[in-house]
Design a protein around this motif. Structure first.
Motif, short mmCIF file in Angstrom:
data_model
loop_
_atom_site.label_atom_id
_atom_site.label_comp_id
_atom_site.label_asym_id
_atom_site.label_seq_id
_atom_site.Cartn_x
_atom_site.Cartn_y
_atom_site.Cartn_z
N LYS A 53 0.85 -1.18 0.00
CA LYS A 53 0.00 0.00 0.00
C LYS A 53 0.89 1.23 0.00
O LYS A 53 1.91 1.26 0.70
CB LYS A 53 -0.87 0.04 1.25
CG LYS A 53 -2.12 -0.75 1.16
CD LYS A 53 -3.00 -0.45 2.36
CE LYS A 53 -4.36 -1.03 2.15
NZ LYS A 53 -5.28 -0.66 3.22
N PRO A 54 0.51 2.26 -0.76
CA PRO A 54 1.30 3.50 -0.76
C PRO A 54 0.89 4.42 0.39
O PRO A 54 -0.29 4.57 0.69
CB PRO A 54 0.93 4.12 -2.11
CG PRO A 54 -0.46 3.66 -2.37
CD PRO A 54 -0.56 2.28 -1.76
N ASN A 55 1.87 5.00 1.02
CA ASN A 55 1.66 6.04 2.03
C ASN A 55 2.71 7.11 1.76
O ASN A 55 3.81 6.80 1.32
CB ASN A 55 1.84 5.51 3.45
CG ASN A 55 0.73 4.57 3.85
OD1 ASN A 55 -0.42 4.93 3.78
ND2 ASN A 55 1.09 3.36 4.23
N GLY A 56 2.39 8.35 2.04
CA GLY A 56 3.40 9.37 1.82
C GLY A 56 2.87 10.76 2.04
O GLY A 56 1.85 10.97 2.69
N PHE A 57 3.56 11.72 1.45
CA PHE A 57 3.17 13.11 1.58
C PHE A 57 3.59 13.87 0.33
O PHE A 57 4.40 13.39 -0.46
CB PHE A 57 3.77 13.75 2.84
CG PHE A 57 5.27 13.83 2.83
CD1 PHE A 57 5.90 14.94 2.28
CD2 PHE A 57 6.04 12.81 3.35
CE1 PHE A 57 7.30 15.01 2.26
CE2 PHE A 57 7.42 12.88 3.34
CZ PHE A 57 8.05 13.99 2.80
N ASN A 58 3.02 15.05 0.17
CA ASN A 58 3.48 15.95 -0.88
C ASN A 58 3.48 17.37 -0.37
O ASN A 58 2.76 17.71 0.57
CB ASN A 58 2.66 15.79 -2.17
CG ASN A 58 1.20 16.11 -2.01
OD1 ASN A 58 0.83 17.04 -1.30
ND2 ASN A 58 0.36 15.34 -2.67
N VAL A 59 4.32 18.17 -0.97
CA VAL A 59 4.43 19.59 -0.67
C VAL A 59 4.27 20.31 -2.00
O VAL A 59 4.91 19.95 -2.99
CB VAL A 59 5.80 19.94 -0.05
CG1 VAL A 59 5.92 21.43 0.21
CG2 VAL A 59 6.02 19.15 1.23
N LYS A 60 3.38 21.31 -2.03
CA LYS A 60 3.08 22.01 -3.28
C LYS A 60 3.20 23.51 -3.09
O LYS A 60 2.86 24.05 -2.03
CB LYS A 60 1.67 21.69 -3.76
CG LYS A 60 1.43 20.23 -4.06
CD LYS A 60 -0.01 20.00 -4.46
CE LYS A 60 -0.29 18.53 -4.64
NZ LYS A 60 -1.68 18.29 -5.03
N LEU A 61 3.65 24.17 -4.14
CA LEU A 61 3.75 25.62 -4.18
C LEU A 61 2.98 26.08 -5.41
O LEU A 61 3.14 25.50 -6.49
CB LEU A 61 5.21 26.07 -4.26
CG LEU A 61 5.47 27.57 -4.33
CD1 LEU A 61 4.98 28.25 -3.05
CD2 LEU A 61 6.94 27.84 -4.54
N GLY A 62 2.13 27.10 -5.25
CA GLY A 62 1.33 27.57 -6.37
C GLY A 62 1.07 29.06 -6.31
O GLY A 62 1.50 29.75 -5.39
N PRO A 75 -2.36 27.16 -10.36
CA PRO A 75 -1.34 26.26 -10.89
C PRO A 75 -0.33 25.94 -9.79
O PRO A 75 0.04 26.81 -9.00
CB PRO A 75 -0.68 27.06 -12.02
CG PRO A 75 -1.65 28.16 -12.34
CD PRO A 75 -2.39 28.43 -11.06
N GLN A 76 0.10 24.65 -9.73
CA GLN A 76 0.99 24.21 -8.65
C GLN A 76 2.11 23.33 -9.17
O GLN A 76 1.94 22.58 -10.13
CB GLN A 76 0.19 23.40 -7.61
CG GLN A 76 -0.88 24.17 -6.91
CD GLN A 76 -1.71 23.29 -5.99
OE1 GLN A 76 -2.07 22.18 -6.35
NE2 GLN A 76 -2.00 23.80 -4.80
N VAL A 77 3.23 23.40 -8.49
CA VAL A 77 4.34 22.48 -8.70
C VAL A 77 4.66 21.89 -7.33
O VAL A 77 4.53 22.58 -6.31
CB VAL A 77 5.57 23.18 -9.33
CG1 VAL A 77 6.12 24.27 -8.43
CG2 VAL A 77 6.63 22.19 -9.71
N GLY A 78 5.03 20.61 -7.30
CA GLY A 78 5.26 19.99 -6.00
C GLY A 78 6.22 18.83 -6.03
O GLY A 78 6.71 18.42 -7.08
#
Length: 177
Positions: A53-62, A75-78
């Motif tokens: 199973k996938p678990n994780g996180f993301n950080v985005k700037l937009g 619009p976002q990049v992460g």
């Protein structure tokens, strides 16, 4: 709070803010979908069945653009980090090593396998109430790094391979305070 409908079927919770139209978000993802059965062996015994199973996180700037008083496009990049959680059905056995000692158990190189991806997307938010909005965020993930275990598993499972790359679509409910 949200749900990803493509790629990584997962729930997510996050925190974010807009400061002078700039958007910063941090999201934790918990996998709902599970990989198909993958058979693993240490070379001494019959293969054992494992799922991941996938678990994780993301950080985005937009950067947010107001289209109307209730609609905003950001619009976002992460960066997205995913670690696999292994569910291994281990058969109990004894293994003798070259020093004459016996040891029990099994170590899987694929448990906690991980990947790092860059994401490009755009959040479309609609304010239902002054403190509540619904949003849809289609995005594309580009794989940048895969651990050795993740490379092996993604070579065997198209599900696991697609968790690190391709299209995702998050549907979120956002509460403003």
């Amino acid at each position: 709070a949200g749900y990803n409908t493509l790629g990584i079927h997962s729930w997510s919770v996050g925190l974010g803010c807009y400061i002078k139209r700039f958007n910063l978000e941090f999201n934790y993802m918990g996998g709902i979908s599970e990989s198909e059965n993958i058979y693993i062996s240490d070379g001494y015994s019959m293969p054992d069945t494992a799922t991941y199973k996938p678990n994780g996180f993301n950080v985005k700037l937009g950067y947010g653009f107001r289209c109307t008083s209730r609609l905003r496009v950001t619009p976002q990049v992460g960066i997205q980090f995913i670690r696999l959680k292994e569910n291994l059905d281990i058969n109990s056995y004894t293994v003798g090593d070259y020093n004459g000692y016996e040891h029990y158990g099994y170590y899987s190189f694929a448990d906690k396998a991980n990947t790092l991806s860059t994401t490009l997307g755009a959040r479309v938010s609609f304010a239902v109430l002054p403190w509540l909005s619904l949003s849809v965020t289609p995005e594309y993930a580009l794989s940048m790094y895969k651990s050795k275990g993740y490379k092996v598993l993604s070579g065997v499972s198209s599900d696991i391979d697609n968790w690190s790359k391709g299209f995702n679509c998050y549907i979120n409910m956002n509460v403003f305070f």
